[in-house]
Write a protein that holds these residues in place. Structure first.
Motif, PDB file in Angstrom:
ATOM      1  N   HIS A  34      11.962   6.899   1.375  1.00 41.18           N
ATOM      2  CA  HIS A  34      10.452   6.474   1.626  1.00 41.18           C
ATOM      3  C   HIS A  34      10.224   5.179   2.259  1.00 41.18           C
ATOM      4  O   HIS A  34       9.497   5.021   3.198  1.00 41.18           O
ATOM      5  CB  HIS A  34       9.570   6.454   0.191  1.00 41.18           C
ATOM      6  CG  HIS A  34       8.273   6.414   0.325  1.00 41.18           C
ATOM      7  ND1 HIS A  34       7.556   7.108   0.713  1.00 41.18           N
ATOM      8  CD2 HIS A  34       7.527   4.984   0.040  1.00 41.18           C
ATOM      9  CE1 HIS A  34       6.208   6.441   0.764  1.00 41.18           C
ATOM     10  NE2 HIS A  34       6.255   5.392   0.365  1.00 41.18           N
ATOM     11  N   LEU A  35      11.272   4.329   1.912  1.00 43.35           N
ATOM     12  CA  LEU A  35      10.957   2.751   2.679  1.00 43.35           C
ATOM     13  C   LEU A  35      11.353   2.745   4.008  1.00 43.35           C
ATOM     14  O   LEU A  35      10.979   2.030   4.750  1.00 43.35           O
ATOM     15  CB  LEU A  35      11.918   1.728   1.710  1.00 43.35           C
ATOM     16  CG  LEU A  35      11.229   1.575   0.564  1.00 43.35           C
ATOM     17  CD1 LEU A  35      12.079   0.698  -0.484  1.00 43.35           C
ATOM     18  CD2 LEU A  35       9.854   0.712   0.566  1.00 43.35           C
ATOM     19  N   SER A  37      11.022   5.446   6.265  1.00 45.35           N
ATOM     20  CA  SER A  37       9.952   6.194   6.760  1.00 45.35           C
ATOM     21  C   SER A  37       8.518   5.276   6.766  1.00 45.35           C
ATOM     22  O   SER A  37       7.619   5.508   7.639  1.00 45.35           O
ATOM     23  CB  SER A  37       9.559   7.391   6.583  1.00 45.35           C
ATOM     24  OG  SER A  37       9.329   7.653   5.226  1.00 45.35           O
ATOM     25  N   HIS A  38       8.419   4.440   5.662  1.00 41.74           N
ATOM     26  CA  HIS A  38       7.002   3.415   5.596  1.00 41.74           C
ATOM     27  C   HIS A  38       7.791   2.052   5.633  1.00 41.74           C
ATOM     28  O   HIS A  38       8.758   1.792   4.981  1.00 41.74           O
ATOM     29  CB  HIS A  38       6.491   3.868   4.331  1.00 41.74           C
ATOM     30  CG  HIS A  38       6.080   5.363   4.271  1.00 41.74           C
ATOM     31  ND1 HIS A  38       6.776   6.269   4.075  1.00 41.74           N
ATOM     32  CD2 HIS A  38       4.706   5.836   4.622  1.00 41.74           C
ATOM     33  CE1 HIS A  38       6.181   7.348   4.046  1.00 41.74           C
ATOM     34  NE2 HIS A  38       4.846   7.172   4.524  1.00 41.74           N
ATOM     35  N   PHE A  39       6.968   1.274   6.308  1.00 41.41           N
ATOM     36  CA  PHE A  39       7.660  -0.225   6.316  1.00 41.41           C
ATOM     37  C   PHE A  39       7.821  -0.958   5.089  1.00 41.41           C
ATOM     38  O   PHE A  39       8.673  -1.336   5.115  1.00 41.41           O
ATOM     39  CB  PHE A  39       6.611  -0.895   7.306  1.00 41.41           C
ATOM     40  CG  PHE A  39       7.036  -2.472   7.262  1.00 41.41           C
ATOM     41  CD1 PHE A  39       8.052  -2.909   8.038  1.00 41.41           C
ATOM     42  CD2 PHE A  39       6.088  -3.287   6.662  1.00 41.41           C
ATOM     43  CE1 PHE A  39       8.440  -4.162   8.328  1.00 41.41           C
ATOM     44  CE2 PHE A  39       6.465  -4.694   6.825  1.00 41.41           C
ATOM     45  CZ  PHE A  39       7.631  -5.115   7.531  1.00 41.41           C
ATOM     46  N   ARG A  40       6.677  -0.580   4.134  1.00 38.37           N
ATOM     47  CA  ARG A  40       6.960  -1.212   2.890  1.00 38.37           C
ATOM     48  C   ARG A  40       6.005  -0.274   1.913  1.00 38.37           C
ATOM     49  O   ARG A  40       5.374   0.441   2.285  1.00 38.37           O
ATOM     50  CB  ARG A  40       6.582  -2.361   2.700  1.00 38.37           C
ATOM     51  CG  ARG A  40       4.891  -2.987   3.054  1.00 38.37           C
ATOM     52  CD  ARG A  40       4.660  -4.184   3.264  1.00 38.37           C
ATOM     53  NE  ARG A  40       3.352  -4.726   3.361  1.00 38.37           N
ATOM     54  CZ  ARG A  40       2.673  -5.646   3.359  1.00 38.37           C
ATOM     55  NH1 ARG A  40       3.614  -6.836   3.378  1.00 38.37           N
ATOM     56  NH2 ARG A  40       1.645  -6.012   3.342  1.00 38.37           N
ATOM     57  N   ALA A  41       6.395  -0.583   0.458  1.00 38.66           N
ATOM     58  CA  ALA A  41       5.622   0.185  -0.633  1.00 38.66           C
ATOM     59  C   ALA A  41       5.565  -0.719  -1.720  1.00 38.66           C
ATOM     60  O   ALA A  41       6.497  -1.431  -2.025  1.00 38.66           O
ATOM     61  CB  ALA A  41       6.373   1.537  -0.921  1.00 38.66           C
ATOM     62  N   GLU A  45       3.146   3.122  -5.289  1.00 32.80           N
ATOM     63  CA  GLU A  45       3.211   4.040  -4.442  1.00 32.80           C
ATOM     64  C   GLU A  45       4.886   4.757  -4.845  1.00 32.80           C
ATOM     65  O   GLU A  45       4.772   5.905  -4.622  1.00 32.80           O
ATOM     66  CB  GLU A  45       3.552   3.475  -3.047  1.00 32.80           C
ATOM     67  CG  GLU A  45       3.473   4.617  -1.996  1.00 32.80           C
ATOM     68  CD  GLU A  45       3.496   3.921  -0.636  1.00 32.80           C
ATOM     69  OE1 GLU A  45       3.633   4.864   0.209  1.00 32.80           O
ATOM     70  OE2 GLU A  45       2.999   2.628  -0.573  1.00 32.80           O
ATOM     71  N   TYR A  82       5.372  -6.138  -3.179  1.00 31.71           N
ATOM     72  CA  TYR A  82       5.887  -4.628  -2.598  1.00 31.71           C
ATOM     73  C   TYR A  82       7.395  -4.977  -2.160  1.00 31.71           C
ATOM     74  O   TYR A  82       8.051  -6.034  -2.490  1.00 31.71           O
ATOM     75  CB  TYR A  82       5.232  -4.637  -0.931  1.00 31.71           C
ATOM     76  CG  TYR A  82       5.492  -5.841  -0.063  1.00 31.71           C
ATOM     77  CD1 TYR A  82       6.568  -5.883   0.633  1.00 31.71           C
ATOM     78  CD2 TYR A  82       4.783  -7.070   0.131  1.00 31.71           C
ATOM     79  CE1 TYR A  82       6.982  -6.871   1.739  1.00 31.71           C
ATOM     80  CE2 TYR A  82       4.856  -7.928   0.674  1.00 31.71           C
ATOM     81  CZ  TYR A  82       5.869  -7.872   1.796  1.00 31.71           C
ATOM     82  OH  TYR A  82       6.246  -9.100   2.427  1.00 31.71           O
ATOM     83  N   CYS A  84      10.726  -3.614   0.634  1.00 37.71           N
ATOM     84  CA  CYS A  84      10.848  -3.077   1.982  1.00 37.71           C
ATOM     85  C   CYS A  84      12.503  -2.865   2.023  1.00 37.71           C
ATOM     86  O   CYS A  84      13.402  -3.530   1.402  1.00 37.71           O
ATOM     87  CB  CYS A  84      10.594  -3.837   3.147  1.00 37.71           C
ATOM     88  SG  CYS A  84      10.936  -5.413   3.223  1.00 37.71           S
TER      89      CYS A  84
END
Length: 104
Positions: A34-35, A37-41, A45, A82, A84
């Motif tokens: 997930h991290l 494919s997404h910059f941060r969470a 999330e 968050y 990353c």
């Protein structure tokens, strides 16, 4: 299971084991994917993504943070904590594979 006698191993062997342990659970793999494919969470999330309890996700986050496969930060503007992916995470895991399987 007994505790590991850490003094009999080289620091590089201990580091490889720590990184391998961090990757050794499907929830942690899901978090890392997930991290990636997404910059941060944020943790909320990641709880949604993994469908695990807050305390369970917290334990997985601690393991990943200890391994330094990802980093944590705080956004002052939104007041949100968050996580990353460490930009060096891929290279760190490649070192483990290279060391264990002798591609050095």
């Amino acid at each position: 299971m007994g505790s590991t006698k850490r003094e009999q191993y080289q620091p590089s062997q201990l580091r490889c084991a720590q990184l391998s342990d961090a990757m050794g659970h499907p929830a942690r793999i899901a978090i890392l994917e997930h991290l990636n494919s997404h910059f941060r969470a944020n943790s909320r999330e990641l709880i949604r993504v993994t469908r695990l309890s807050k305390s369970t996700v917290s334990q997985h986050l601690k393991e990943l943070l200890d391994s330094k496969l990802f980093l944590e930060g705080f956004d002052d503007f939104s007041n949100i904590h968050y996580y990353c992916l460490n930009p060096n995470a891929g290279a760190m895991m490649e070192e483990v594979v290279d060391r264990v399987f002798g591609r050095c």
